[in-house]
Write a protein that holds these residues in place. Structure first.
Motif, PDB file in Angstrom:
ATOM      1  N   SER A   1       9.635   0.245 -14.321  1.00 54.40           N
ATOM      2  CA  SER A   1       9.083  -0.849 -13.673  1.00 54.40           C
ATOM      3  C   SER A   1       8.920  -2.153 -15.052  1.00 54.40           C
TER       4      SER A   1
ATOM      5  N   HIS B   1       4.936 -10.168  -2.568  1.00 52.04           N
ATOM      6  CA  HIS B   1       4.023 -10.766  -3.829  1.00 52.04           C
ATOM      7  C   HIS B   1       2.605 -11.020  -3.556  1.00 52.04           C
TER       8      HIS B   1
ATOM      9  N   GLN C   1       0.824  -9.537  -1.326  1.00 54.09           N
ATOM     10  CA  GLN C   1       0.220  -8.086  -1.197  1.00 54.09           C
ATOM     11  C   GLN C   1      -0.192  -7.647  -2.817  1.00 54.09           C
ATOM     12  N   ASP C   2       0.515  -7.997  -3.482  1.00 53.04           N
ATOM     13  CA  ASP C   2       0.378  -7.640  -4.967  1.00 53.04           C
ATOM     14  C   ASP C   2      -0.624  -8.382  -5.648  1.00 53.04           C
TER      15      ASP C   2
ATOM     16  N   HIS D   1      -3.986  -7.059  -4.229  1.00 48.84           N
ATOM     17  CA  HIS D   1      -4.284  -5.763  -5.013  1.00 48.84           C
ATOM     18  C   HIS D   1      -4.834  -6.024  -6.192  1.00 48.84           C
ATOM     19  N   GLN D   2      -4.196  -7.012  -7.169  1.00 45.43           N
ATOM     20  CA  GLN D   2      -4.887  -6.994  -8.432  1.00 45.43           C
ATOM     21  C   GLN D   2      -5.856  -7.782  -8.534  1.00 45.43           C
TER      22      GLN D   2
END
Length: 236
Positions: A86, A123, A125-126, A129-130
């Motif tokens: 990653s 992006h 969704q990320d 989540h963050q």
């Protein structure tokens, strides 16, 4: 900058580059224990992570590649096997392109070769989540204790939809060492990348591991490690 680094064992060096918001000591733990009797295990904290104090992420990947080079120089190592997942996989890719003579082999996972068609949705969704992470006091306290720098700067960097370095991941130009790309079957973007990378370069090995996804080294540590061992043996 010279990164805070933990070193175990002796022999030919392997640098394990951790995933985002982790540290050298808490990632690749299975692999460290497996290889430490045969290799010199080098576990740096990437800039802004763990005890590598730095809050400037403006040129993160290129600067991180330079950091790894300076750290190897400080340890007296001319070259090493580079392994990353990653965020660490991206840093490893940048390092192998910038310092090809310092790379015995490159093993990466969790890296996208091209921008997926649904990148904007991924992006979004990320980022959502963050944002939820920052609302959880236990999570914030955990990362506050884990990192000496302002770790939230990494999340802010990733809010930009153009943060991912597709211009560098789209090819393997400049990499002179053998490459192993491992991916879990559950991540379709990464399995597609495996096929693309194998077509780009003659000495690219690909392994698609079942019952795993983005963090294949921790989701299937035994499979991942055995394949890595075969690759390292072949390149030593």
């Amino acid at each position: 900058m010279i990164l805070h680094t933990d070193v175990f064992g002796d022999g030919k060096p392997i640098v394990f580059l951790h995933t985002g918001l982790q540290t050298g000591l808490i990632d690749f733990e299975y692999q460290k224990e497996y290889f430490k009797d045969k290799y010199k295990i080098i576990l740096p904290d990437l800039r802004g992570h763990g005890k590598s104090i730095e809050n400037d992420f403006s040129n993160f990947f290129d600067d991180s590649a330079s950091d790894v080079s300076e750290t190897l120089n400080d340890l007296g190592e001319e070259s090493a096997h580079i392994v990353g997942c990653s965020l660490g996989g991206l840093v490893g890719l940048f390092f192998a392109k910038k310092y090809p003579n310092k790379v015995r082999s490159l093993t990466i996972s969790g890296v996208l070769a091209e921008k997926p068609d649904n990148w904007l949705e991924m992006h979004k969704q990320d980022v959502e989540h963050q944002a939820q992470l920052l609302l959880d006091d236990d999570t914030v306290n955990y990362f506050d204790n884990l990192h000496s720098s302002d770790w939230k700067q990494f999340l802010y960097m990733a809010k930009d939809e153009d943060w991912y370095p597709f211009q560098q991941t789209k090819d393997l130009n400049g990499i002179e060492s053998p490459v192993l790309y491992m991916v879990g079957e559950g991540n379709k973007g990464e399995t597609n990348s495996a096929i693309l990378y194998q077509m780009m370069k003659e000495d690219v090995h690909v392994s698609i591991i079942p019952f795993a996804s983005h963090l294949v080294h921790s989701e299937q540590p035994e499979f991942y490690t055995k394949i890595l061992e075969m690759f390292l043996h072949d390149t030593d």
